[in-house]
Scaffold this active site. Structure first.
Site, PDB file in Angstrom:
ATOM      1  N   GLU A 131       0.831  -1.211   0.000  1.00  0.00           N
ATOM      2  CA  GLU A 131       0.000   0.000   0.000  1.00  0.00           C
ATOM      3  C   GLU A 131       0.864   1.259   0.000  1.00  0.00           C
ATOM      4  OE1 GLU A 131      -2.696   2.051  -0.718  1.00  0.00           O
ATOM      5  OE2 GLU A 131      -3.844   0.401   0.145  1.00  0.00           O
ATOM      6  N   LYS A 182       4.964   3.931  -9.958  1.00  0.00           N
ATOM      7  CA  LYS A 182       3.666   3.841  -9.266  1.00  0.00           C
ATOM      8  C   LYS A 182       2.548   3.534 -10.257  1.00  0.00           C
ATOM      9  CE  LYS A 182       5.340   7.178  -5.895  1.00  0.00           C
ATOM     10  NZ  LYS A 182       5.455   8.617  -5.644  1.00  0.00           N
TER      11      LYS A 182
END
Ligand SMILES: NC(=O)c1ccc[n+]([C@@H]2O[C@H](COP(=O)([O-])OP(=O)(O)OC[C@H]3O[C@@H](n4cnc5c(N)ncnc54)[C@H](OP(=O)(O)O)[C@@H]3O)[C@@H](O)[C@H]2O)c1
Length: 430
Positions: free
Chosen positions: A131, A207
């Site tokens: 996360e 990302k």
């Protein structure tokens, strides 16, 4: 209460120290939420003597983090060292092979090796959680993987690098050029001494590759990300963008197209009517477009000890509660290999700026080059007159294919009256 969840932490820098602090400060709350205490039983960093202001009593120290991954008395290994391979990869592999869950904040590692690591973890019935690797404190991995699981996602896009966003915001507010703002950001500690990963788009591309896999059920394909940074953005373009009703952002976008998967990181003009135009400074934001939820927007701090630790600890609570879902929303063995859609096939509108010699016929020549490549002009701005000297001309186009735009720009660059290479910025319709 059941036995504590025993945790080994590799790396006690910004994020590692943040995690240890959060675990101590919110221990009671976390114990309630996890159904068991979260206990740091082993740690490793480079320099044992460094004063870190952390209470590490009860945690075994390992000089060798890979040995810790193999031998520590821990169910979970938290990798917070960084780097796309090397020791970080060795730690994660050793931990999984030793039957330990892995939590990491390492986007470079997951972007490069996420599919293989997920397969290894899932084959062993273990969790690989990251996360913290995307957009720091924003729980976007969970949102895509679980919260939006009922949707077929159409597009995911966002501002994923706080340093670049900070620089673009400052350039717009102060009117100063990129180099000057970057140098100040470095002096203030907002940008790294080597800023390439941030300002050249690589960090955002890492990302994005992770988000793409979560959103579209495909293998993580960092190599397939088209990547362009913000170094060439000038204050004059930022100013023109505002006049035209746009703001320039370093946007990361993933979309499934008929040509394959489009993953791209580059400066974009986003309409001032879009919420993402107002995400400023070091903040990050992600927008996910689902077929049922429609557009959902997530915003928050994308880095820093607190936000990143918050994300790491959320993963630890899931492990403590034995909440387990496939790493990338579908089983890693079923992730599809989708070819990247070439950037030349990208369809979009464009902003172009030229410095031209102010004499009759110049605009007609440029318009002819656009017409010959079937690029249709939407608007034009020309300020001031300076007969036979250079004046800037700005145009926006209707939607066209990138390859056609490139051919038109190549024609225009050859005109005698065009004094420097044209500047092109893509316009995103949001
Ligand atoms: N910083 C952020 O805001 C942020 C946000 C999201 C994700 N991340 C990710 O989180 C990870 C850690 O980032 P960070 O900013 O916390 O880095 P950092 O401050 O540079 O800390 C790195 C830590 O790793 C330790 N280390 C380095 N090599 C090691 C080795 N061979 N064996 C054991 N320990 C080693 C260092 O030890 P010493 O302290 O002894 O030198 C240090 O404690 C990276 O993957 C980064 O991309 C960071």
């Amino acid at each position: 209460m059941t036995e504590p969840l025993k945790i080994a932490v590799a790396g006690l820098g910004t994020v590692g120290a943040g995690v240890v602090r959060l675990l101590a400060q919110n221990a009671e709350l976390l114990a309630q939420r996890s159904g068991r205490r979260l206990a740091v039983t082993a740690v490793s960093a480079r320099d044992r003597k460094r004063e870190r202001g952390l209470d590490l009593v009860g945690a075994a120290w390992f000089d060798d983090a890979v040995a810790m991954a193999r031998e520590a008395d821990a169910e979970v290994m938290v990798e917070l060292i960084g780097g796309e391979e090397g020791v970080a990869q060795a730690i994660c592999e050793a931990a999984l092979d030793a039957g330990r869950h892995v939590v990491t904040a390492n986007k470079a590692l997951i972007a490069r090796n996420g599919t293989a690591l997920a397969r290894r973890a899932e084959a062993a019935g273990l969790t690989l959680a990251f996360e913290a690797a995307v957009a720091g404190g924003i729980p976007i991995v969970k949102a895509l993987r679980e919260g939006l699981a009922g949707n077929r996602l159409r597009r995911v896009y966002g501002i994923l690098n706080g340093t670049s966003n900070y620089i673009l915001t400052d350039m717009r507010e102060s009117g100063r050029p990129f180099d000057e703002v970057l140098a100040e950001a470095q002096a203030l500690g907002y940008a790294e001494a080597d800023p390439g990963f941030d300002v050249d788009g690589v960090d955002a591309a890492h990302k994005l590759a992770i988000l793409t896999s979560l959103a579209f059920g495909c293998e993580v394909d960092f190599e397939g990300v088209y990547c362009e940074g913000i170094r060439r953005i000038s204050p004059v373009d930022i100013q023109y963008a505002e006049e035209l009703g746009y703001r320039i952002k370093l946007l990361a976008t993933a979309r499934l197209t008929e040509n394959g998967i489009e993953q791209r990181v580059h400066p974009c003009m986003v309409p001032l009517s879009a919420p993402i135009a107002y995400v400023e400074g070091v903040f990050n934001a992600v927008v996910a477009d689902g077929d049922f939820a429609e557009s959902t927007v997530y915003e928050g701090r994308g880095a820093g000890a607190g936000p990143t630790a918050s994300a790491v600890v959320a993963d630890l609570i899931d492990i403590a509660r034995e909440r387990r879902v496939p790493t990338f929303a579908v089983p890693a063995s079923e992730l599809r290999r989708i070819p990247p859609s070439p950037m030349k096939r990208h369809q979009g509108a464009y902003y172009i700026r030229f410095l031209v010699t102010d004499k009759p016929g110049v605009i007609a020549d440029i318009a002819a080059a656009l017409r010959d490549e079937e690029v249709s002009m939407e608007s034009m701005l020309q300020r001031g007159r300076a007969p036979n000297l250079g004046v800037p001309v700005v145009m926006t186009t209707h939607e066209t294919e990138e390859a056609a735009m490139e051919r038109a720009l190549a024609r225009i660059a050859k005109l005698d009256t065009v004094q420097e290479p044209p500047c092109m910025i893509r316009i995103e319709s949001l």
